[in-house]
Every structure is written in structure tokens, then in C-alpha cells.
Scaffold this motif. Structure first.
Motif, PDB file in Angstrom:
ATOM      1  N   GLN A 173       0.829  -1.202   0.000  1.00  0.00           N
ATOM      2  CA  GLN A 173       0.000   0.000   0.000  1.00  0.00           C
ATOM      3  C   GLN A 173       0.868   1.259   0.000  1.00  0.00           C
ATOM      4  O   GLN A 173       0.552   2.233  -0.692  1.00  0.00           O
ATOM      5  CB  GLN A 173      -0.962   0.019   1.194  1.00  0.00           C
ATOM      6  CG  GLN A 173      -1.841   1.246   1.290  1.00  0.00           C
ATOM      7  CD  GLN A 173      -2.807   1.410   0.122  1.00  0.00           C
ATOM      8  OE1 GLN A 173      -3.235   0.439  -0.500  1.00  0.00           O
ATOM      9  NE2 GLN A 173      -3.129   2.654  -0.203  1.00  0.00           N
ATOM     10  N   ALA A 174       1.958   1.250   0.754  1.00  0.00           N
ATOM     11  CA  ALA A 174       2.858   2.419   0.794  1.00  0.00           C
ATOM     12  C   ALA A 174       3.428   2.707  -0.592  1.00  0.00           C
ATOM     13  O   ALA A 174       3.496   3.866  -1.020  1.00  0.00           O
ATOM     14  CB  ALA A 174       3.972   2.192   1.805  1.00  0.00           C
ATOM     15  N   ILE A 175       3.829   1.661  -1.293  1.00  0.00           N
ATOM     16  CA  ILE A 175       4.357   1.838  -2.654  1.00  0.00           C
ATOM     17  C   ILE A 175       3.247   2.346  -3.568  1.00  0.00           C
ATOM     18  O   ILE A 175       3.451   3.268  -4.356  1.00  0.00           O
ATOM     19  CB  ILE A 175       4.960   0.513  -3.173  1.00  0.00           C
ATOM     20  CG1 ILE A 175       6.215   0.171  -2.366  1.00  0.00           C
ATOM     21  CG2 ILE A 175       5.273   0.609  -4.666  1.00  0.00           C
ATOM     22  CD1 ILE A 175       6.744  -1.228  -2.577  1.00  0.00           C
ATOM     23  N   HIS A 176       2.074   1.755  -3.455  1.00  0.00           N
ATOM     24  CA  HIS A 176       0.931   2.148  -4.278  1.00  0.00           C
ATOM     25  C   HIS A 176       0.590   3.626  -4.053  1.00  0.00           C
ATOM     26  O   HIS A 176       0.347   4.367  -5.012  1.00  0.00           O
ATOM     27  CB  HIS A 176      -0.269   1.251  -3.933  1.00  0.00           C
ATOM     28  CG  HIS A 176      -1.378   1.300  -4.913  1.00  0.00           C
ATOM     29  ND1 HIS A 176      -1.328   0.646  -6.123  1.00  0.00           N
ATOM     30  CD2 HIS A 176      -2.586   1.932  -4.873  1.00  0.00           C
ATOM     31  CE1 HIS A 176      -2.453   0.862  -6.777  1.00  0.00           C
ATOM     32  NE2 HIS A 176      -3.237   1.643  -6.047  1.00  0.00           N
ATOM     33  N   GLU A 177       0.591   4.047  -2.803  1.00  0.00           N
ATOM     34  CA  GLU A 177       0.306   5.450  -2.483  1.00  0.00           C
ATOM     35  C   GLU A 177       1.380   6.374  -3.068  1.00  0.00           C
ATOM     36  O   GLU A 177       1.071   7.472  -3.537  1.00  0.00           O
ATOM     37  CB  GLU A 177       0.221   5.643  -0.969  1.00  0.00           C
ATOM     38  CG  GLU A 177      -1.013   5.021  -0.357  1.00  0.00           C
ATOM     39  CD  GLU A 177      -0.982   4.950   1.160  1.00  0.00           C
ATOM     40  OE1 GLU A 177      -2.062   4.807   1.752  1.00  0.00           O
ATOM     41  OE2 GLU A 177       0.120   5.032   1.753  1.00  0.00           O
ATOM     42  N   SER A 178       2.628   5.922  -3.051  1.00  0.00           N
ATOM     43  CA  SER A 178       3.710   6.717  -3.633  1.00  0.00           C
ATOM     44  C   SER A 178       3.502   6.899  -5.129  1.00  0.00           C
ATOM     45  O   SER A 178       3.655   8.002  -5.665  1.00  0.00           O
ATOM     46  CB  SER A 178       5.061   6.037  -3.375  1.00  0.00           C
ATOM     47  OG  SER A 178       5.372   6.037  -2.008  1.00  0.00           O
ATOM     48  N   VAL A 179       3.163   5.813  -5.808  1.00  0.00           N
ATOM     49  CA  VAL A 179       2.934   5.884  -7.253  1.00  0.00           C
ATOM     50  C   VAL A 179       1.719   6.760  -7.549  1.00  0.00           C
ATOM     51  O   VAL A 179       1.743   7.581  -8.471  1.00  0.00           O
ATOM     52  CB  VAL A 179       2.785   4.473  -7.857  1.00  0.00           C
ATOM     53  CG1 VAL A 179       2.442   4.556  -9.342  1.00  0.00           C
ATOM     54  CG2 VAL A 179       4.054   3.661  -7.643  1.00  0.00           C
ATOM     55  N   PHE A 180       0.667   6.619  -6.757  1.00  0.00           N
ATOM     56  CA  PHE A 180      -0.531   7.440  -6.910  1.00  0.00           C
ATOM     57  C   PHE A 180      -0.166   8.922  -6.786  1.00  0.00           C
ATOM     58  O   PHE A 180      -0.587   9.751  -7.599  1.00  0.00           O
ATOM     59  CB  PHE A 180      -1.576   7.040  -5.856  1.00  0.00           C
ATOM     60  CG  PHE A 180      -2.867   7.782  -5.966  1.00  0.00           C
ATOM     61  CD1 PHE A 180      -3.853   7.370  -6.858  1.00  0.00           C
ATOM     62  CD2 PHE A 180      -3.118   8.894  -5.168  1.00  0.00           C
ATOM     63  CE1 PHE A 180      -5.059   8.052  -6.957  1.00  0.00           C
ATOM     64  CE2 PHE A 180      -4.320   9.588  -5.266  1.00  0.00           C
ATOM     65  CZ  PHE A 180      -5.285   9.167  -6.164  1.00  0.00           C
ATOM     66  N   ALA A 181       0.633   9.266  -5.774  1.00  0.00           N
ATOM     67  CA  ALA A 181       1.065  10.656  -5.579  1.00  0.00           C
ATOM     68  C   ALA A 181       1.945  11.121  -6.736  1.00  0.00           C
ATOM     69  O   ALA A 181       1.859  12.276  -7.166  1.00  0.00           O
ATOM     70  CB  ALA A 181       1.812  10.800  -4.252  1.00  0.00           C
ATOM     71  N   GLY A 182       2.790  10.220  -7.255  1.00  0.00           N
ATOM     72  CA  GLY A 182       3.635  10.556  -8.404  1.00  0.00           C
ATOM     73  C   GLY A 182       2.816  10.917  -9.631  1.00  0.00           C
ATOM     74  O   GLY A 182       3.099  11.907 -10.321  1.00  0.00           O
ATOM     75  N   LEU A 183       1.778  10.134  -9.899  1.00  0.00           N
ATOM     76  CA  LEU A 183       0.893  10.430 -11.031  1.00  0.00           C
ATOM     77  C   LEU A 183       0.143  11.741 -10.818  1.00  0.00           C
ATOM     78  O   LEU A 183      -0.048  12.531 -11.751  1.00  0.00           O
ATOM     79  CB  LEU A 183      -0.094   9.279 -11.245  1.00  0.00           C
ATOM     80  CG  LEU A 183       0.488   8.005 -11.846  1.00  0.00           C
ATOM     81  CD1 LEU A 183      -0.517   6.869 -11.774  1.00  0.00           C
ATOM     82  CD2 LEU A 183       0.951   8.247 -13.286  1.00  0.00           C
ATOM     83  N   LYS A 184      -0.259  11.972  -9.597  1.00  0.00           N
ATOM     84  CA  LYS A 184      -0.958  13.220  -9.254  1.00  0.00           C
ATOM     85  C   LYS A 184      -0.024  14.428  -9.478  1.00  0.00           C
ATOM     86  O   LYS A 184      -0.445  15.460 -10.005  1.00  0.00           O
ATOM     87  CB  LYS A 184      -1.419  13.143  -7.801  1.00  0.00           C
ATOM     88  CG  LYS A 184      -2.592  13.982  -7.464  1.00  0.00           C
ATOM     89  CD  LYS A 184      -3.126  13.643  -6.078  1.00  0.00           C
ATOM     90  CE  LYS A 184      -4.258  14.580  -5.737  1.00  0.00           C
ATOM     91  NZ  LYS A 184      -4.793  14.373  -4.426  1.00  0.00           N
ATOM     92  N   GLN A 185       1.253  14.274  -9.084  1.00  0.00           N
ATOM     93  CA  GLN A 185       2.232  15.345  -9.278  1.00  0.00           C
ATOM     94  C   GLN A 185       2.454  15.603 -10.769  1.00  0.00           C
ATOM     95  O   GLN A 185       2.521  16.743 -11.208  1.00  0.00           O
ATOM     96  CB  GLN A 185       3.555  14.988  -8.601  1.00  0.00           C
ATOM     97  CG  GLN A 185       4.633  16.060  -8.746  1.00  0.00           C
ATOM     98  CD  GLN A 185       4.290  17.334  -7.995  1.00  0.00           C
ATOM     99  OE1 GLN A 185       3.977  17.309  -6.828  1.00  0.00           O
ATOM    100  NE2 GLN A 185       4.335  18.474  -8.685  1.00  0.00           N
TER     101      GLN A 185
END
Length: 193
Positions: A173-185
Motif C-alpha cells: 500500500q505504501a508503494i501504491h500510495e507513492s505511485v498514486f502521488a507521483g501520477l498526481k504530481q
């Protein structure tokens, strides 16, 4: 009969010597820092560009830092620490911190100029070796390649396009959240151009 020591030699003199030693040591440390800081900064930039180049090889190691607003998904839990655009417009690399099982997880996410993930690289994590670190396996991280939408912010959601690792769901989940934030950025930056 013992001779009485003067106040200067017994109290003030040792204090002055210690102050002088502290001053000399502080000056030497400041000089050493002044000499080594540019070298350290140059080496850090070189290492950072090398990692970024692994995520966006077409960039040929040339990136410029994005100086706009960085995305915060959850204050002190999931947030972008750095975003860089390839000078030639081939993509963006976003560095994100998120909370994982063992503490802070730092991930770099490469996103090409079409908005698709090129790769995910875990820069640091303190997850349990052999259990939480399974989520850092290249096979697991490879699920993100080519995606421009994760389907869901939560990896355990049935809409998620990525499967989590059983026994390492918090790390996944931590990795998934990081990728989600990366796409958002990436979207907040207006893409790679």
C-alpha cells in the motif's frame, strides 16, 4: 607549606585554553564543511541523475528540478519531496515519501511524456527483510509499468490495477500510495513538457 595558586592560573587560564580549543576546532570544521559541501552536493546530484536516468533512459541524464507546488496527499504521510522534468521533454521523475510498515518509504517514479509509468524504484525503506521487502521485488514493481491510472488509491480495492503482496500489504500500500502521488504530481505539473 604549600604555595597558594593564583586565581588566574587555577580558574581563568584553563577556561581560556578550553575556549581557544573550541574556537580552533569550530573554525577547522567550518573550513572543512566549506571545502567538502560543493563536492558532496555534486556527487549527490550525480547519483540522483543516475537513478533518474534508470527511470527515464531517454532523458540522457539531463533533468531540471520542478520549482512549483509539490503534491501532498496526506500531510506527513504521503507527499512529494522532489519532481524533475527531463530537459528533452521525455518524462518526469517524482520522488515521494509515504508511511510503510517499518517507517518512511522513499520511492522514485518515472513517468514518460505520455503519462505512463516507466518504472518504480525504491530508494529507501525500513520494512521487515524477507516479508515487507517482498513488495519491493522487481516483479511486483513491474505491475506499474505502462499504467497511467491505478484504478484506485487503495491497492486492496477491487478497482486497483495492481495486486498486493500477501503478508506485505502495508508495504504494498505504501508503494501504491507513492505511485498514486507521483501520477498526481505529474498531472499537477502539466506533464513532461
Amino acid at each position: 607549606m604549600k604555595k597558594k595558586e593564583s586565581t588566574f592560573s587555577s580558574f581563568i587560564s584553563p577556561i581560556l585554553v578550553l575556549v581557544l580549543i573550541c574556537f580552533v576546532v569550530t573554525f577547522a570544521l567550518a573550513m572543512a564543511y566549506g571545502v567538502t559541501k560543493p563536492i558532496i552536493d555534486k556527487n549527490n546530484l550525480k547519483e540522483s541523475n543516475k537513478a533518474k536516468s534508470e527511470l527515464i533512459p531517454e532523458a540522457k541524464g539531463e533533468f531540471k528540478n520542478y520549482d512549483g507546488k509539490l503534491v501532498v496527499v496526506q500531510k506527513n504521510k504521503i507527499y512529494v519531496t522532489e519532481a524533475s522534468k527531463a530537459v528533452n521533454g521525455s518524462g518526469v521523475v517524482v520522488t515521494v515519501n509515504s508511511n510503510s510498515y517499518g517507517g518512511t518509504l522513499t520511492a522514485m517514479i518515472g513517468i514518460d511524456n505520455k503519462g505512463k509509468i516507466t518504472n518504480v524504484k525504491i530508494m529507501s525503506a525500513q520494512d521487515t527483510p524477507g516479508i515487507g521487502t517482498k513488495a519491493q521485488d522487481p516483479k511486483h514493481l513491474g505491475q506499474y509499468k505502462g499504467l497511467s491510472d491505478l484504478g484506485s488509491e487503495t491497492i486492496k480495492d477491487s478497482k486497483s490495477k495492481v495486486k498486493y503482496i500477501t503478508g506485505a500489504s502495508i508495504s504494498s500500500q505504501a508503494i501504491h500510495e507513492s505511485v498514486f502521488a507521483g501520477l498526481k504530481q505529474y498531472k499537477a505539473m502539466g506533464g513532461a513538457k
